[in-house]
Design a protein around this motif. Sequence first.
Motif, PDB file in Angstrom:
ATOM      1  N   SER A   1      -3.272   6.675   7.277  1.00  0.00           N
ATOM      2  CA  SER A   1      -4.085   7.027   6.720  1.00  0.00           C
ATOM      3  C   SER A   1      -3.101   6.630   4.816  1.00  0.00           C
ATOM      4  CB  SER A   1      -5.194   8.227   6.619  1.00  0.00           C
ATOM      5  OG  SER A   1      -5.641   7.920   5.447  1.00  0.00           O
ATOM      6  N   HIS A   2      -3.583   6.085   4.603  1.00  0.00           N
ATOM      7  CA  HIS A   2      -3.410   6.438   2.749  1.00  0.00           C
ATOM      8  C   HIS A   2      -3.077   7.007   2.296  1.00  0.00           C
ATOM      9  CE1 HIS A   2      -7.408   7.000   0.371  1.00  0.00           C
ATOM     10  NE2 HIS A   2      -7.545   6.435   1.492  1.00  0.00           N
ATOM     11  N   GLN A   3      -3.512   8.635   3.690  1.00  0.00           N
ATOM     12  CA  GLN A   3      -3.240   9.635   2.407  1.00  0.00           C
ATOM     13  C   GLN A   3      -2.154  10.532   2.535  1.00  0.00           C
ATOM     14  OE1 GLN A   3      -5.668  11.588   1.029  1.00  0.00           O
ATOM     15  NE2 GLN A   3      -7.567  10.128   1.012  1.00  0.00           N
ATOM     16  N   HIS A   4      -1.638   9.292   3.722  1.00  0.00           N
ATOM     17  CA  HIS A   4      -0.157  10.343   3.949  1.00  0.00           C
ATOM     18  C   HIS A   4       1.031   9.499   3.204  1.00  0.00           C
ATOM     19  CE1 HIS A   4      -2.196  10.622   8.275  1.00  0.00           C
ATOM     20  NE2 HIS A   4      -2.053  11.791   8.134  1.00  0.00           N
TER      21      HIS A   4
ATOM     22  N   VAL B   1      -1.166  16.115   0.056  1.00  0.00           N
ATOM     23  CA  VAL B   1      -1.443  15.827   1.442  1.00  0.00           C
ATOM     24  C   VAL B   1      -2.546  16.256   1.940  1.00  0.00           C
ATOM     25  CG1 VAL B   1      -0.449  14.395   3.768  1.00  0.00           C
ATOM     26  CG2 VAL B   1       0.516  15.168   0.756  1.00  0.00           C
ATOM     27  N   PRO B   2      -3.617  16.003   3.313  1.00  0.00           N
ATOM     28  CA  PRO B   2      -4.483  17.053   3.510  1.00  0.00           C
ATOM     29  C   PRO B   2      -3.464  17.263   5.302  1.00  0.00           C
ATOM     30  CG  PRO B   2      -4.858  14.750   3.393  1.00  0.00           C
ATOM     31  CD  PRO B   2      -3.993  14.546   2.509  1.00  0.00           C
TER      32      PRO B   2
ATOM     33  N   VAL C   1       2.930   9.009   0.236  1.00  0.00           N
ATOM     34  CA  VAL C   1       3.459   9.989  -1.217  1.00  0.00           C
ATOM     35  C   VAL C   1       4.437   9.313  -1.817  1.00  0.00           C
ATOM     36  CG1 VAL C   1       3.004  11.987   0.057  1.00  0.00           C
ATOM     37  CG2 VAL C   1       5.408  11.194  -0.189  1.00  0.00           C
TER      38      VAL C   1
ATOM     39  N   ARG D   1      -7.717  16.104  -7.782  1.00  0.00           N
ATOM     40  CA  ARG D   1      -6.857  15.953  -6.465  1.00  0.00           C
ATOM     41  C   ARG D   1      -7.572  16.688  -5.645  1.00  0.00           C
ATOM     42  NH1 ARG D   1      -5.401  12.482  -1.680  1.00  0.00           N
ATOM     43  NH2 ARG D   1      -3.876  12.737  -0.720  1.00  0.00           N
TER      44      ARG D   1
ATOM     45  N   GLU E   1       3.688  18.966  -2.034  1.00  0.00           N
ATOM     46  CA  GLU E   1       5.303  17.826  -1.750  1.00  0.00           C
ATOM     47  C   GLU E   1       5.762  17.829  -2.957  1.00  0.00           C
ATOM     48  OE1 GLU E   1       6.064  14.622   1.377  1.00  0.00           O
ATOM     49  OE2 GLU E   1       3.395  16.031   2.186  1.00  0.00           O
TER      50      GLU E   1
ATOM     51  N   SER F   1       2.826  15.221  -5.013  1.00  0.00           N
ATOM     52  CA  SER F   1       2.179  15.027  -3.710  1.00  0.00           C
ATOM     53  C   SER F   1       1.041  15.835  -3.376  1.00  0.00           C
ATOM     54  CB  SER F   1       2.972  14.019  -2.573  1.00  0.00           C
ATOM     55  OG  SER F   1       3.166  12.465  -3.368  1.00  0.00           O
TER      56      SER F   1
ATOM     57  N   GLN G   1      -0.307  20.283   1.876  1.00  0.00           N
ATOM     58  CA  GLN G   1       1.011  20.196   1.679  1.00  0.00           C
ATOM     59  C   GLN G   1       1.269  19.687   0.266  1.00  0.00           C
ATOM     60  OE1 GLN G   1       4.214  20.159   4.746  1.00  0.00           O
ATOM     61  NE2 GLN G   1       4.545  18.271   3.788  1.00  0.00           N
TER      62      GLN G   1
ATOM     63  N   SER H   1       4.154  11.045   4.218  1.00  0.00           N
ATOM     64  CA  SER H   1       4.633  12.538   4.374  1.00  0.00           C
ATOM     65  C   SER H   1       4.787  13.322   5.731  1.00  0.00           C
ATOM     66  CB  SER H   1       3.463  13.225   3.693  1.00  0.00           C
ATOM     67  OG  SER H   1       3.634  14.435   4.016  1.00  0.00           O
ATOM     68  N   SER H   2       5.861  14.260   5.761  1.00  0.00           N
ATOM     69  CA  SER H   2       5.636  14.683   6.835  1.00  0.00           C
ATOM     70  C   SER H   2       4.870  14.943   7.657  1.00  0.00           C
ATOM     71  CB  SER H   2       6.240  16.060   7.202  1.00  0.00           C
ATOM     72  OG  SER H   2       6.425  17.507   6.017  1.00  0.00           O
ATOM     73  N   MET H   3       3.521  15.300   7.022  1.00  0.00           N
ATOM     74  CA  MET H   3       2.254  15.700   7.255  1.00  0.00           C
ATOM     75  C   MET H   3       1.569  14.530   7.885  1.00  0.00           C
ATOM     76  SD  MET H   3       1.040  18.393   6.377  1.00  0.00           S
ATOM     77  CE  MET H   3      -0.525  18.671   5.904  1.00  0.00           C
TER      78      MET H   3
ATOM     79  N   TRP I   1     -10.862  11.163   8.582  1.00  0.00           N
ATOM     80  CA  TRP I   1     -10.225  10.365   7.931  1.00  0.00           C
ATOM     81  C   TRP I   1      -8.962  10.122   8.017  1.00  0.00           C
ATOM     82  CZ3 TRP I   1      -5.864  12.401   6.486  1.00  0.00           C
ATOM     83  CH2 TRP I   1      -5.165  13.771   6.670  1.00  0.00           C
ATOM     84  N   ASP I   2      -8.625  10.602   8.920  1.00  0.00           N
ATOM     85  CA  ASP I   2      -7.096  10.198  10.134  1.00  0.00           C
ATOM     86  C   ASP I   2      -7.181   9.025  11.156  1.00  0.00           C
ATOM     87  OD1 ASP I   2      -8.593  12.009  11.752  1.00  0.00           O
ATOM     88  OD2 ASP I   2      -6.383  12.658  12.137  1.00  0.00           O
TER      89      ASP I   2
ATOM     90  N   GLU J   1       8.403  21.262   0.207  1.00  0.00           N
ATOM     91  CA  GLU J   1       7.586  21.228   0.750  1.00  0.00           C
ATOM     92  C   GLU J   1       6.741  22.540   1.397  1.00  0.00           C
ATOM     93  OE1 GLU J   1       7.948  16.920   3.759  1.00  0.00           O
ATOM     94  OE2 GLU J   1       8.000  19.232   4.043  1.00  0.00           O
TER      95      GLU J   1
END
Lengths: 148, 158
Positions: free
Chosen positions: A32-35, B86-87, A37, B39, B96, B84, B94, A47-49, B50-51, B105
């Motif tokens: 997702s664009h949420q990832h 991040v969900p 950073v 944010r 970071e 940043s 997180q 991101s590592s998420m 969402w993912d 992180e």
Amino acid sequence: MPKLPPLDENNKVIPHDHEEITNEQYIIRRVSHQHVVSDGNGGQKISSMLFKSNSGELSIDIKKFIEDAGLDVKKFVTNPRFIGSVLICVDQIRALGYKVGYDPIQENPYHGEIWGNLKSQSNIKTLLKQASWFVAIDGVSLNENETL
Amino acid sequence: MGYHSTDIFSGLSSQRVHQQKAIIRPTHEFPYRENISSRLQELICLELGWDGYRAKPVSFDKATFAMNMLEAIYSTNIQTNLPSIVPGVSGDLQIEWHYNGYAIELYVISPHNVCASFYHEDNNTAEELELTSDFSQVITWIKKMMQENTNAKIASVR
């Protein structure tokens, strides 16, 4: 259709290595664009998420199952919300001690899970290094080995 | 749900002040409050899945804790860029920072349960800590990350 996964008494899939998800196959994780950073130097990275999960389970798509259904895999895993995706070889995931199994859900019959300790920074870093773009996001770096 | 960015953490001020005293006593203004609040608000309002799978939106208690934690860190007058945020898939998140190959992180699993790590991308080792309410080590890491950047600039000038 793949063999159904083992279920517990609540009909929840038990963590397992599915026999039809063999080591030479690939799994897909949507991005997702949420990832995305900032890399702190004017660029963007993942991101590592993307691979972290406190619950010990992480959703994936099983590439071969989608192919076997005769679908266009890239089209299946991409839409305006999940704009990219990455591939990892199953063998590399299992080598880190994770289970890779099948967990079909109503909206995605090719859905699977990775089970294990998905908080370990060293394992997450390894997964990120081993991942490669399936559907790349323009201008976004996946890992330090990659050149854009 | 139409949260206003400046309202989302209002009404928590006395609780926040109490928590800050338990963490790091603030001495300066919080420089990125509006950006971070906005944010976090966005992440709380994410839709289920969402993912592309079954990820949940960030939970309010984890977002609130993250806000308090960042306020405590920035209140020490630390000089760094906006992080940043991040969900995660379980309503977690997180925070970071990345700079010149360094990464810090802070994985907020739940309030007072943070997996923190500091590493350089060229190095296979990472410093990893489980933090609850003392984030002084994060400040040390940020200073080190920024100092390494300053040293690199000096070296490149020479």
